[in-house]
Scaffold this active site. Structure first.
Site, PDB file in Angstrom:
ATOM      1  N   HIS A  39       0.839  -1.203   0.000  1.00  0.00           N
ATOM      2  CA  HIS A  39       0.000   0.000   0.000  1.00  0.00           C
ATOM      3  C   HIS A  39       0.879   1.261   0.000  1.00  0.00           C
ATOM      4  O   HIS A  39       0.643   2.195  -0.750  1.00  0.00           O
ATOM      5  CB  HIS A  39      -0.908  -0.034   1.235  1.00  0.00           C
ATOM      6  CG  HIS A  39      -1.733   1.198   1.450  1.00  0.00           C
ATOM      7  ND1 HIS A  39      -3.028   1.304   1.044  1.00  0.00           N
ATOM      8  CD2 HIS A  39      -1.428   2.391   2.010  1.00  0.00           C
ATOM      9  CE1 HIS A  39      -3.495   2.502   1.352  1.00  0.00           C
ATOM     10  NE2 HIS A  39      -2.538   3.182   1.950  1.00  0.00           N
ATOM     11  N   GLU A  40       1.915   1.246   0.818  1.00  0.00           N
ATOM     12  CA  GLU A  40       2.797   2.421   0.900  1.00  0.00           C
ATOM     13  C   GLU A  40       3.562   2.626  -0.400  1.00  0.00           C
ATOM     14  O   GLU A  40       3.710   3.742  -0.881  1.00  0.00           O
ATOM     15  CB  GLU A  40       3.781   2.281   2.068  1.00  0.00           C
ATOM     16  CG  GLU A  40       3.123   2.232   3.430  1.00  0.00           C
ATOM     17  CD  GLU A  40       2.145   3.364   3.655  1.00  0.00           C
ATOM     18  OE1 GLU A  40       2.368   4.458   3.106  1.00  0.00           O
ATOM     19  OE2 GLU A  40       1.150   3.150   4.343  1.00  0.00           O
ATOM     20  N   HIS A  90       1.519   4.217  -2.946  1.00  0.00           N
ATOM     21  CA  HIS A  90       1.449   5.673  -2.821  1.00  0.00           C
ATOM     22  C   HIS A  90       2.616   6.326  -3.552  1.00  0.00           C
ATOM     23  O   HIS A  90       2.459   7.359  -4.188  1.00  0.00           O
ATOM     24  CB  HIS A  90       1.504   6.089  -1.349  1.00  0.00           C
ATOM     25  CG  HIS A  90       0.161   6.104  -0.676  1.00  0.00           C
ATOM     26  ND1 HIS A  90      -0.940   6.674  -1.252  1.00  0.00           N
ATOM     27  CD2 HIS A  90      -0.251   5.625   0.513  1.00  0.00           C
ATOM     28  CE1 HIS A  90      -1.978   6.541  -0.439  1.00  0.00           C
ATOM     29  NE2 HIS A  90      -1.583   5.895   0.647  1.00  0.00           N
TER      30      HIS A  90
END
Lengths: 406, 187
Positions: free
Chosen positions: A143-144, A147
């Site tokens: 998820h990071e 980003h």
């Protein structure tokens, strides 16, 4: 599939433009009030915004990391975390390995920084490192990294700078206005009585704008942030081919009540979940930086047979009733075309993987080491932690009384 | 005269579109080729890891000489197969995966080995390596999909066929043994 998300940022661009418009309107009003010229106000607003942007562009990530109290770690400090970051780097095709930081905090959270994929960093709290197993950690890191890959960090930094500029300008303007009113009489008083009525209207509009601008900007900022969270979830599912990992990590995050000590309103959108959320509060309202965790979990769990953007889109619309993924990201992607991995490559190893107790021990040793504590293993099985400013040449084990050299 | 004013900008526009599309095709093809090279990097990592693993296991597994030798042989074969073509290479890697699975299955019987710190660290590295191989193949296929979409979709497909961009080949696991990822389970 990846780039399209980046390039199709139409909605995001509209929102950022709206924020810029709010900033300019504010500058305009300030100019009319205090300098008798709208241009001067606009210029002040722009210069202010430009300087803040420069600082954010070149120093933003290091400021953010130091505000969060993050420490950089190397592979020896925590091989598993490092391996997971590198696996996700490979899965996402990031050109360079991001730096890995750890925040000494029992709260469960993580964030990513870096203005472009060549210069990125991920930071996670020590609490997260203790609580999550390998698959869950993989989901969070994915998820990071999403980003970073989707350029959300850049976008949110720019939006954050706009927001900051608006808040600060509005604050000063309202103080100045108050002050000049106290001094009795406006500076434009000499202009003659002819336009008195119009002036009062302008004044009222100006005051309203000064009050509303920060609120409006904040709402736009939050809308932008929530949207990017969903897209990062979709990308994470695609990278790991295993939405369940992220879903179960999010559940653990939701169950924890600790707030991140070092977070503040400006840095909140950077985290994987809102660091300030209250328990039981439906977090998907207008004033939240993040969508509700329960909803994110529900979407991830209802992805059914595939891990593609199209599957996430289907799941999202079945939960929310409308779409989220940009059309261009769906080009060539049919639901189910990207199969889930049957069991995670690493789920086979779950039983062999260190349990909660061992993970906690690993992390606490890591944190002691990062604070330059020396450890001495005593024969009685105790482990002595010697603070870095300990001066005496030897130390006595508090448990069994043996003397150790420092 | 008016025709010139219309045609010249149109041609310039077409030229710009051509250059941009061509460049993005090249970028995607390079990305795809780089992704392919990354798979080999990860396979090499696996080959480098195995001697350590065998060495550590040897001390504890007195009665598994054959299993260990099979792993070492498969590893050497796989290393030789590097660069001999996709088919031969993935066959050799499949052999290696099979041998590794058999080794990891018998680790069950050696609790001392399972408690060894060195072995635990190797176990993490092996898990990660298997993941890396899987993820680099996955990324390669994602890159191929992107590239193929670009070469087949209008209007970039015109330029792709004019300038000779061929379809990319997906990586498919060809050997049955390779299809089952080795069970990296030490429980």
């Amino acid at each position: 599939m990846f780039e399209q998300i980046r390039s199709n940022q139409f909605r995001s661009i509209v929102l950022v433009t709206a924020m810029a418009a709010v900033l300019l309107a504010l500058g305009y009003v300030i100019g009319i009030f205090f300098f008798d010229s709208a241009i001067a106000g606009l210029i002040i607003a722009l210069i202010f915004w430009f300087i803040m942007s420069l600082v954010a562009y070149f120093q933003g990530d290091s400021i953010l990391l130091s505000v969060a109290g993050a420490r950089k770690i190397s592979k020896e400090d925590h091989p598993r975390l490092f391996n997971i970051v590198e696996e996700m780097k490979i899965a996402s095709g990031l050109p360079r390995m991001p730096d890995v930081y750890i925040i000494d905090d029992a709260a469960l959270n993580a964030f990513a920084t870096g203005r472009n994929p060549d210069k990125a960093a991920v930071a996670i709290t020590s609490g997260l490192l203790q609580k999550l197993n390998r698959d869950e950690l993989q989901g969070v890191i994915a998820h990071e990294i999403a980003h970073v890959k989707n350029r959300d960090v850049m976008l949110m930094t720019m939006a954050g700078i706009l927001l900051g500029s608006i808040v600060i300008l509005a604050w000063y303007a309202s103080r100045m206005l108050f002050f000049s009113a106290m001094m009795g009489g406006s500076r434009r008083g000499g202009g003659g009585g002819g336009g008195g009525g119009a002036q009062i209207i302008v004044l009222i509009i100006g005051i309203i704008l000064m009050i509303l601008a920060p609120i409006m900007a904040q709402l736009i900022y939050f809308a932008l942030s929530r949207r990017r969270e969903y897209l990062a979830d979709a990308s994470a599912a695609l990278y790991t081919r295993y939405p369940e990992g992220l879903a179960s990590a999010l559940e653990k995050l939701a169950a924890s009540t600790n707030e991140v000590k070092s977070a503040n309103q400006a840095t909140a959108p950077m985290y994987i979940i809102n660091p300030f959320r209250k328990r039981g509060k439906p977090a998907a309202d207008l004033t939240s930086t993040h969508p509700s965790i329960q909803e994110r979990v529900r979407i991830l769990r209802s992805m059914g047979g595939g891990a593609s953007m199209a599957d996430y889109e289907t799941a999202y619309s079945s939960v929310k009733g409308k779409g989220i993924v940009p059309k261009s990201a769906l080009a060539g992607a049919t639901p189910g075309a990207v199969p889930l991995r049957e069991t995670g490559p690493s789920t086979e190893a779950v039983e062999a993987e260190p349990g909660q107790v061992q993970r906690t021990r690993e992390v606490s040793n890591l944190m002691w080491r990062k604070q330059n504590y020396k450890t001495i293993e005593c024969d009685c099985g105790d482990r002595l932690k010697v603070p870095p400013d300990f001066k005496r040449p030897q130390i006595k084990c508090p448990h069994c009384g043996r003397i150790h050299k420092v | 005269m008016i025709a010139v004013y219309i045609i010249v900008p149109l041609l310039v526009l077409l030229l710009i579109m051509f250059v941009m599309t061509y460049n993005s095709l090249v970028r995607r093809r390079n990305q795809m080729q780089n992704a392919w090279a990354q798979i080999d990097v990860q396979l090499k990592r696996r080959h480098d890891l195995i001697p350590n693993l065998v060495e550590t296991a040897k001390g504890y597994m007195k009665h598994e000489r054959e299993t260990l030798e099979a792993v070492t042989n498969a590893r050497n074969q796989a290393q030789k197969a590097v660069g001999t073509g996709v088919g031969a290479q993935s066959a050799a890697e499949g052999e290696l995966s099979g041998a590794l699975s058999r080794l990891l299955a018998v680790v069950e019987n050696y609790p001392d080995l399972k408690a060894n710190q060195n072995f635990l660290a190797l176990q993490e590295e092996l898990t990660s390596t298997e993941n890396r191989i899987a993820f680099s193949r996955q990324y390669y296929n994602d890159s191929v999909l992107q590239y193929n979409n670009k070469t087949q979709m209008f209007p970039s497909n015109i330029i792709a066929s004019m300038t000779g961009f061929k379809r990319g080949e997906f990586f498919e696991v060809q050997v049955a043994a390779e299809r089952e990822a080795p069970r990296v389970s030490f429980s």
